[in-house]
Design an enzyme around this catalytic site. Structure first.
Site, PDB file in Angstrom:
ATOM      1  N   ASN A   9       0.812  -1.075  -0.062  1.00 42.48           N
ATOM      2  CA  ASN A   9      -0.065   0.153  -0.031  1.00 42.48           C
ATOM      3  C   ASN A   9       0.973   1.191   0.010  1.00 42.48           C
ATOM      4  O   ASN A   9       1.394   1.641   1.094  1.00 42.48           O
ATOM      5  CB  ASN A   9      -0.754  -0.008   1.373  1.00 42.48           C
ATOM      6  CG  ASN A   9      -1.593   1.138   1.376  1.00 42.48           C
ATOM      7  OD1 ASN A   9      -1.855   2.100   0.399  1.00 42.48           O
ATOM      8  ND2 ASN A   9      -2.270   1.245   2.418  1.00 42.48           N
ATOM      9  N   TRP A  10       1.268   1.902  -1.171  1.00 39.38           N
ATOM     10  CA  TRP A  10       2.193   3.041  -1.294  1.00 39.38           C
ATOM     11  C   TRP A  10       1.496   4.171  -0.851  1.00 39.38           C
ATOM     12  O   TRP A  10       1.961   5.335  -0.560  1.00 39.38           O
ATOM     13  CB  TRP A  10       2.247   3.292  -2.880  1.00 39.38           C
ATOM     14  CG  TRP A  10       3.067   2.180  -3.446  1.00 39.38           C
ATOM     15  CD1 TRP A  10       3.551   1.116  -2.884  1.00 39.38           C
ATOM     16  CD2 TRP A  10       3.714   2.268  -4.619  1.00 39.38           C
ATOM     17  NE1 TRP A  10       4.395   0.518  -3.824  1.00 39.38           N
ATOM     18  CE2 TRP A  10       4.585   1.182  -4.854  1.00 39.38           C
ATOM     19  CE3 TRP A  10       3.466   3.211  -5.871  1.00 39.38           C
ATOM     20  CZ2 TRP A  10       5.156   0.974  -6.034  1.00 39.38           C
ATOM     21  CZ3 TRP A  10       4.321   2.937  -6.875  1.00 39.38           C
ATOM     22  CH2 TRP A  10       4.934   1.908  -7.242  1.00 39.38           C
ATOM     23  N   LYS A  11       0.184   4.360  -0.299  1.00 39.69           N
ATOM     24  CA  LYS A  11      -0.689   5.459   0.222  1.00 39.69           C
ATOM     25  C   LYS A  11      -0.380   6.884  -0.470  1.00 39.69           C
ATOM     26  O   LYS A  11      -0.147   6.509  -1.862  1.00 39.69           O
ATOM     27  CB  LYS A  11      -0.333   5.623   1.699  1.00 39.69           C
ATOM     28  CG  LYS A  11      -0.189   4.521   2.582  1.00 39.69           C
ATOM     29  CD  LYS A  11      -0.099   4.766   4.202  1.00 39.69           C
ATOM     30  CE  LYS A  11       0.104   3.392   4.762  1.00 39.69           C
ATOM     31  NZ  LYS A  11      -0.107   3.514   6.254  1.00 39.69           N
ATOM     32  N   HIS A  97      -9.622   1.081   4.855  1.00 33.63           N
ATOM     33  CA  HIS A  97      -8.309   1.173   5.542  1.00 33.63           C
ATOM     34  C   HIS A  97      -8.566   2.089   6.655  1.00 33.63           C
ATOM     35  O   HIS A  97      -9.419   3.075   6.411  1.00 33.63           O
ATOM     36  CB  HIS A  97      -7.453   1.872   4.514  1.00 33.63           C
ATOM     37  CG  HIS A  97      -5.997   1.588   5.019  1.00 33.63           C
ATOM     38  ND1 HIS A  97      -5.364   2.640   5.894  1.00 33.63           N
ATOM     39  CD2 HIS A  97      -4.912   0.897   4.728  1.00 33.63           C
ATOM     40  CE1 HIS A  97      -4.240   2.340   6.295  1.00 33.63           C
ATOM     41  NE2 HIS A  97      -4.053   1.122   5.914  1.00 33.63           N
ATOM     42  N   GLU A  99      -7.127   4.532   7.684  1.00 31.02           N
ATOM     43  CA  GLU A  99      -6.880   5.950   7.366  1.00 31.02           C
ATOM     44  C   GLU A  99      -8.091   6.323   6.709  1.00 31.02           C
ATOM     45  O   GLU A  99      -8.261   7.823   7.077  1.00 31.02           O
ATOM     46  CB  GLU A  99      -5.787   6.133   6.533  1.00 31.02           C
ATOM     47  CG  GLU A  99      -4.369   5.843   7.541  1.00 31.02           C
ATOM     48  CD  GLU A  99      -3.184   5.271   6.559  1.00 31.02           C
ATOM     49  OE1 GLU A  99      -2.961   5.472   5.551  1.00 31.02           O
ATOM     50  OE2 GLU A  99      -2.264   4.994   7.208  1.00 31.02           O
ATOM     51  N   GLU A 169      -5.984  -5.526  10.315  1.00 30.61           N
ATOM     52  CA  GLU A 169      -4.737  -4.316  10.711  1.00 30.61           C
ATOM     53  C   GLU A 169      -5.138  -3.686  11.912  1.00 30.61           C
ATOM     54  O   GLU A 169      -5.908  -2.629  11.871  1.00 30.61           O
ATOM     55  CB  GLU A 169      -4.538  -3.155   9.340  1.00 30.61           C
ATOM     56  CG  GLU A 169      -4.497  -3.783   8.018  1.00 30.61           C
ATOM     57  CD  GLU A 169      -3.759  -2.897   7.236  1.00 30.61           C
ATOM     58  OE1 GLU A 169      -2.610  -3.122   6.574  1.00 30.61           O
ATOM     59  OE2 GLU A 169      -4.419  -1.887   6.883  1.00 30.61           O
ATOM     60  N   GLY A 175       2.127   1.738  10.655  1.00 33.27           N
ATOM     61  CA  GLY A 175       2.852   3.010  10.574  1.00 33.27           C
ATOM     62  C   GLY A 175       3.611   3.391  11.734  1.00 33.27           C
ATOM     63  O   GLY A 175       4.171   4.220  12.015  1.00 33.27           O
ATOM     64  N   SER A 215       2.888  -2.699  10.184  1.00 34.43           N
ATOM     65  CA  SER A 215       4.575  -2.644  10.426  1.00 34.43           C
ATOM     66  C   SER A 215       5.199  -3.713  10.205  1.00 34.43           C
ATOM     67  O   SER A 215       6.180  -4.310  10.871  1.00 34.43           O
ATOM     68  CB  SER A 215       4.767  -2.312  12.132  1.00 34.43           C
ATOM     69  OG  SER A 215       4.237  -0.854  11.998  1.00 34.43           O
ATOM     70  N   GLY A 236       2.490  -1.491   4.249  1.00 40.22           N
ATOM     71  CA  GLY A 236       2.783   0.015   3.880  1.00 40.22           C
ATOM     72  C   GLY A 236       4.095   0.444   4.011  1.00 40.22           C
ATOM     73  O   GLY A 236       4.602   0.104   2.584  1.00 40.22           O
ATOM     74  N   GLY A 237       4.917   0.966   4.792  1.00 44.90           N
ATOM     75  CA  GLY A 237       6.063   1.557   4.519  1.00 44.90           C
ATOM     76  C   GLY A 237       6.955   0.709   4.000  1.00 44.90           C
ATOM     77  O   GLY A 237       7.925   0.988   3.158  1.00 44.90           O
TER      78      GLY A 237
HETATM   79  C1  PEP Z   1      -0.889  -0.162   5.616  1.00 48.38           C
HETATM   80  O1  PEP Z   1      -0.912   0.842   5.169  1.00 48.38           O
HETATM   81  O2  PEP Z   1      -2.142  -0.860   5.581  1.00 48.38           O
HETATM   82  C2  PEP Z   1      -0.074  -0.755   6.607  1.00 48.38           C
HETATM   83  C3  PEP Z   1      -0.022  -1.720   7.273  1.00 48.38           C
HETATM   84  O3  PEP Z   1       1.081   0.076   6.952  1.00 48.38           O
HETATM   85  P1  PEP Z   1       2.506   0.021   7.565  1.00 48.38           P
HETATM   86  O4  PEP Z   1       2.939  -1.390   7.074  1.00 48.38           O
HETATM   87  O5  PEP Z   1       3.423   1.064   7.382  1.00 48.38           O
HETATM   88  O6  PEP Z   1       2.215  -0.162   9.001  1.00 48.38           O
END
Ligand code: PEP
Length: 253
Positions: A9-11, A97, A99, A169, A175, A215, A236-237
């Site tokens: 997930n590049w957000k 998500h 966010e 999640e 994040g 994470s 994500g990251g």
């Molecule tokens: C996400 O964006 O769904 C996510 C899990 O981010 P991260 O891996 O950065 O925690």
């Protein structure tokens, strides 16, 4: 057998040039280093979808969107519909998500509509659920996640449920660098699967892929992805760096 999936997930990150550079690196590294039946998906910002899709070409990596509208077409300035995504042959869309829930007020009722639009357009929704820290600390995490699943998915027919991918999640792990332990992830995935079984039957529940997100990185992926009910990850990251993301994918056997 359930499909194993690792989705990035590049957000709202990267310029077009940076996005293209990352996609190019991933195409090369995945084709030379990855040997698995796991589906790899890149969920990229809307404006980059056609370019990244074209760039991925015949590689095994698929592209996905990070959201879609609850409406089909019309006067909804700034929105992108599931049918638009379909017309660009985008196979996946992340919905719900945390966010989107937190910053854009998305709730179960709205997400149920978005899920319907995605399915009508024959997209595969990656439906996210998960509890904030205070809910876990109060011991109400199972209750909340079950409510999120029920509100968004339990109106679906048996046939449509099979088209959904779920991502658990925990919000406190997204994040933050704080990941759920393998035991916490497994427990919640088993709770979700049991909930699906109670409504749709054991066989259907066993077919649904449930991803873990929060994470995930190359160091913790092995332990998390080894859990019986964890079928891969939403990342994500760590999906923003080619080496790290490919190392996460390589954990999948
Ligand atoms: C996400 O964006 O769904 C996510 C899990 O981010 P991260 O891996 O950065 O925690």
């Amino acid at each position: 057998m359930r499909q194993k999936i690792v989705a990035g997930n590049w957000k709202m990150n990267k310029t077009m040039a940076e996005a293209q550079a990352l996609a190019a690196e991933l195409v090369g590294m995945v084709s030379s280093e990855v040997n698995t039946n796991t589906s790899v998906v890149l969920c990229v910002p809307f404006p980059y979808l056609p370019v990244i899709k074209y760039q991925l070409g015949k590689s095994s990596i698929k592209v996905g969107a990070q959201n879609c509208s609850e409406h089909e077409w019309g006067a909804y300035t700034g929105e992108v519909s599931a049918l638009m995504l379909k017309s660009m042959e985008i196979p996946y869309v992340i919905l719900g998500h945390s966010e989107r829930r937190q910053y854009f007020g998305e709730d179960g009722k709205l997400l149920a509509k978005k899920i319907d639009k995605a399915l009508t357009a024959t997209l595969t929704p990656i439906f996210c659920c998960g509890e904030p820290l205070e809910v876990r600390e109060a011991g109400n995490h199972e209750k909340l996640v079950k409510q999120q699943v029920e509100e968004a998915l339990f109106h679906l027919s048996d046939a449509d449920l099979k088209k959904i991918v779920i991502a658990y999640e925990p919000v406190w792990a997204i994040g933050t660098g704080k990941t759920a332990t393998a035991q916490q992830a497994q427990e919640m995935h088993a709770v979700i699967r049991k909930q699906l079984a109670s409504k749709y039957g054991e066989a259907a529940a066993q077919e649904i892929s449930i991803l873990y997100g929060g994470s995930v990185n190359a160091k913790n992926a092995h332990e998390l992805f080894s859990c019986a009910d964890v079928d891969g990850g939403l990342v994500g990251g760590a999906s923003l760096k080619s080496r790290e993301f490919v190392d996460v994918i390589k954990v999948m056997k």
